[in-house]
Design a protein around this motif. Structure first.
Motif, PDB file in Angstrom:
ATOM      1  N   MET A  61      69.923   2.631  66.765  1.00  0.00           N
ATOM      2  CA  MET A  61      69.201   1.871  65.746  1.00  0.00           C
ATOM      3  C   MET A  61      68.402   0.713  66.331  1.00  0.00           C
ATOM      4  O   MET A  61      67.666   0.027  65.632  1.00  0.00           O
TER       5      MET A  61
ATOM      6  N   ARG B 215      65.019   3.383  62.967  1.00  0.00           N
ATOM      7  CA  ARG B 215      65.370   2.562  61.798  1.00  0.00           C
ATOM      8  C   ARG B 215      64.451   2.875  60.629  1.00  0.00           C
ATOM      9  O   ARG B 215      64.890   2.984  59.479  1.00  0.00           O
TER      10      ARG B 215
ATOM     11  N   CYS C 202      81.486   6.407  68.145  1.00  0.00           N
ATOM     12  CA  CYS C 202      80.819   5.826  66.978  1.00  0.00           C
ATOM     13  C   CYS C 202      79.849   4.712  67.368  1.00  0.00           C
ATOM     14  O   CYS C 202      79.242   4.087  66.494  1.00  0.00           O
ATOM     15  N   MET C 203      79.695   4.447  68.670  1.00  0.00           N
ATOM     16  CA  MET C 203      78.802   3.371  69.105  1.00  0.00           C
ATOM     17  C   MET C 203      77.363   3.834  69.311  1.00  0.00           C
ATOM     18  O   MET C 203      76.419   3.079  69.084  1.00  0.00           O
TER      19      MET C 203
ATOM     20  N   ILE D 223      83.523   6.383  60.875  1.00  0.00           N
ATOM     21  CA  ILE D 223      82.282   5.746  61.342  1.00  0.00           C
ATOM     22  C   ILE D 223      81.458   6.720  62.169  1.00  0.00           C
ATOM     23  O   ILE D 223      80.233   6.819  62.026  1.00  0.00           O
ATOM     24  N   SER D 224      82.137   7.465  63.060  1.00  0.00           N
ATOM     25  CA  SER D 224      81.419   8.384  63.953  1.00  0.00           C
ATOM     26  C   SER D 224      80.772   9.527  63.185  1.00  0.00           C
ATOM     27  O   SER D 224      79.601   9.861  63.425  1.00  0.00           O
TER      28      SER D 224
ATOM     29  N   GLY E 294      77.794   8.010  61.156  1.00  0.00           N
ATOM     30  CA  GLY E 294      76.676   7.580  62.000  1.00  0.00           C
ATOM     31  C   GLY E 294      75.991   8.723  62.706  1.00  0.00           C
ATOM     32  O   GLY E 294      74.755   8.832  62.684  1.00  0.00           O
TER      33      GLY E 294
ATOM     34  N   LEU F  98      74.835   3.333  66.495  1.00  0.00           N
ATOM     35  CA  LEU F  98      74.483   1.923  66.326  1.00  0.00           C
ATOM     36  C   LEU F  98      73.473   1.485  67.377  1.00  0.00           C
ATOM     37  O   LEU F  98      72.531   0.732  67.081  1.00  0.00           O
ATOM     38  N   LEU F  99      73.640   1.974  68.601  1.00  0.00           N
ATOM     39  CA  LEU F  99      72.701   1.613  69.668  1.00  0.00           C
ATOM     40  C   LEU F  99      71.345   2.266  69.447  1.00  0.00           C
ATOM     41  O   LEU F  99      70.305   1.674  69.754  1.00  0.00           O
TER      42      LEU F  99
END
Length: 328
Positions: A282, A288, A275-276, A37-38, A41, A279-280
């Motif tokens: 975005m 986006r 990996c967070m 994921i990391s 992303g 997401l943040l």
């Protein structure tokens, strides 16, 4: 005459009779998932920043370095996963290099997050930043300093760690006493001190922002606050547990099992931080839109919107609030 049968012993007070809980498979599985994921992303985030954003912008530069920091930390995870599933098979040099990379990623993250917070504080609260070229040069200098400090701080960790033989198996370990002293000194300087600075800055930022009705600025502050908070929510329990470990010795099998579960859970939570951030990020509508453009999804979405509006006769409204991480 005393009874010498084993019934007289309290097995709960004999640690060597406790059944050890094996977390190797669980740890390795989580490490691999976090790694995938990391890498995905953060790599996409780097591509979007390089292709579509102005890297001279101070905030974009900080975000770019944060993504690099997460990737440096992430590349160590598959090696730790193999070590959990089997044993350390990569040699003493790899043990030192990967330990250094682990701490470089950790330390650079917290320094860069502190720099972003101070940047927001000066921009929002003091409103005294000099002209853009000066600010951009300051951002470059801060990022360079973050990496230099991280490399310097990780040297002691890399020197103290080495390949150990545990029977027929090898492990990547350290001299506990010396490493613990260095580790807790560094945690104090590179975790607790930044945490105090961030709490002070964001308290002032939130007080200032709430006094104005500028929704765009509020949303920008919320995005950065989420990014900073995620780091301390993920890494905070892990550091607290390591500190408590120096003061607390679990007694009995149940206490040891509970401690092991808490330790491994907090470590997985801490490692998941890398990996967070993508997401943040975005949460930013700009990012986006750029990501959809890179993935070639924007053309299809635009054509769909055009068909809907042509049939309905309704003009699409533009977004009321554009979340932009760039500093205004």
């Amino acid at each position: 005459m005393s009874n010498n049968s084993t019934d007289d012993y309290d097995y709960d007070e004999m640690p060597y009779l406790c059944d050890d809980m094996d977390f190797s498979t669980v740890n390795a599985a989580f490490f691999i998932v976090i790694f995938i994921i990391s890498v995905t992303g953060n790599s996409l985030l780097l591509v979007v920043l390089v292709c579509y954003e102005n890297l001279k912008n101070a905030t974009n530069l900080f975000v770019l370095n944060l993504a690099c920091s997460d990737l440096v930390f992430t590349v160590t995870l598959p090696f730790w996963a193999v070590g959990h599933l089997h044993h350390w098979v990569f040699g003493d040099l790899a043990c030192k290099l990967l330990t250094a990379a682990y701490f470089v990623g950790l330390y650079s993250s917290v320094i860069l997050l502190t720099a972003i917070t101070v940047d927001r504080f000066i921009t929002v609260v003091l409103n005294k930043w000099p002209r853009k070229p000066v600010r951009e040069r300051c951002a470059v200098g801060v990022c360079a300093a973050a990496w230099i400090i991280s490399f310097a701080a990780s040297l002691s960790d890399a020197i103290n760690v080495k390949e150990f033989a545990n029977g027929e198996e090898l492990s990547c370990e350290s001299d506990d006493l010396e490493l613990n002293l260095n580790y807790y000194l560094q945690v104090s300087l590179l975790f607790l001190l930044p945490l105090a600075i961030i709490i002070f800055c964001y308290s002032a930022i939130l007080i200032t922002v709430l006094q104005f009705s500028n929704r765009k600025r509020r949303r920008t502050v919320v995005v950065v606050l989420c990014i900073v908070a995620a780091f301390f929510v993920c890494w905070g329990p892990h550091h607290v547990l390591l500190f408590v470990e120096t003061l607390y010795e679990p007694e009995g099998c149940d206490a040891e099992k509970s401690w092991d579960i808490a330790y491994h859970t907090c470590r997985i939570l801490a490692y998941s931080h890398c990996c967070m951030n993508p997401l943040l990020y975005m949460l930013s509508q700009n990012l986006r839109r750029h990501l959809l453009k890179f993935l070639h999804c924007d053309n299809g979405m635009s054509r769909s919107m055009e068909r809907v509006t042509s049939h309905s006769g309704i003009r699409p409204r533009t977004s009321e609030v554009m979340v932009d991480l760039q500093s205004k």
